[in-house]
Design a protein around this motif. Structure first.
Motif: not given
Length: 303
Positions: A88-91, A127-141
């Motif tokens: 799983h990954f999170v935006y 609980k911590p979330t590993p960096v590899k499971n994080i996707h950063t957002l951009k405006d209007e993405q």
């Protein structure tokens, strides 16, 4: 385990996760498509209700989620989600890279308002979330949901500097997080939600104005539910924010606690004048942290 799931058009599911063991407090949303997504996860203590509801829908794996912002009642269960669904990954806003892997700073900041004891009991530890499971957002993405259906991420500060809303053009639904405010239980009246340190009226109104230019059929709030009068609610929110700021600005000599008590009494009287029943008034009053609202407004007024 109790469940409250509502299905809307275009395969959008509203899931009550019974935040603080109460109904009508926190909505998460699941968009079922060829490439589905979960929007919001709720606090840690609500995670079992979320999973129970998903499994009731026959969903045994969730590959991705999108979080509107980094407040603990929205992202507290992210670490649990990643632990359960290994891929799983999170935006989320780019500040998620800083805080989700090491949530201690977020926890300490919120505990100064609510106390650690209250947080553990009502929202639960993160609980911590590993960096590899994080996707950063951009405006209007645009996040593809498959079959030429997209979920557009729109940067919208004002409530928080790390806030995004998500727009599903296919259904005309705007997933607003806390940008609009609160609607308890499921009515047409918006109560402002203006916490420190980021509440900024000008930024928030710019955000609301930008969102009101979209072709909207529904607003999906975290607190709480889906509503079908979007433009009226946006105007209602702006009017209420103006009134709250003016009211608090006229209480310069009162402490935050004293001002919160006066605000609470004033709101209760106003809601009665508006014809709201006693149970609805209790919902609005008892499920709000008015001292935090005072802090947020005063912080804005002194900037």
């Amino acid at each position: 385990m109790k469940q409250d799931i509502k299905k809307y058009s275009n395969n959008i599911y509203q899931i009550d996760v019974f935040m603080e063991e109460k109904p009508g407090r926190m909505s998460c949303y699941y968009i079922d498509s060829t490439d589905p997504i979960l929007i919001e996860v709720g606090p840690s203590n609500s995670f079992p209700y979320l999973i129970s509801s998903l499994e009731c829908l026959g969903i045994n794996n969730v590959n991705r989620s999108a979080m509107t912002h980094l407040h603990l009642d929205h992202i507290g269960g992210v670490g649990h989600l990643v632990e359960k669904y290994k891929n799983h990954f999170v935006y989320i806003h780019e500040l998620g890279l800083k805080h989700l892997p090491n949530p201690e700073k977020l926890w300490k900041a919120v505990s100064t308002i609510y106390t650690e004891e209250w947080l553990r009991k009502n929202w639960g530890e993160i609980k911590p979330t590993p960096v590899k499971n994080i996707h950063t957002l951009k405006d209007e993405q645009k996040i593809s949901l498959g079959n030429q259906r997209n979920l557009q991420a729109i940067y919208g500060p004002g409530h928080a500097k790390h806030h995004y809303t998500f727009y599903d053009e296919c259904s005309g639904t705007l997933f607003m997080g806390d940008t609009l405010g609160l609607i308890y239980p499921h009515g047409d009246f918006v109560q402002p939600n203006l916490p420190p340190p980021d509440f900024n009226k000008e930024l928030l109104f710019d955000t609301l104005d930008k969102l009101s230019k979209l072709e909207l059929k529904y607003l999906a709030l975290a607190h709480f539910g889906i509503h079908d009068n979007p433009y009226l609610l946006i105007e209602n929110a702006k009017e209420s924010i103006e009134v709250w700021i003016k009211f608090v600005s006229n209480l310069p000599t009162l402490s935050n606690a004293e001002a919160a008590k006066v605000l609470t009494e004033w709101l209760g009287s106003n809601y009665k004048v508006l014809g709201m029943d006693d149970n609805t008034i209790k919902n609005y009053i008892n499920n709000s942290h008015f001292e935090m609202q005072i802090q947020g407004i005063r912080n804005y007024l002194t900037k």
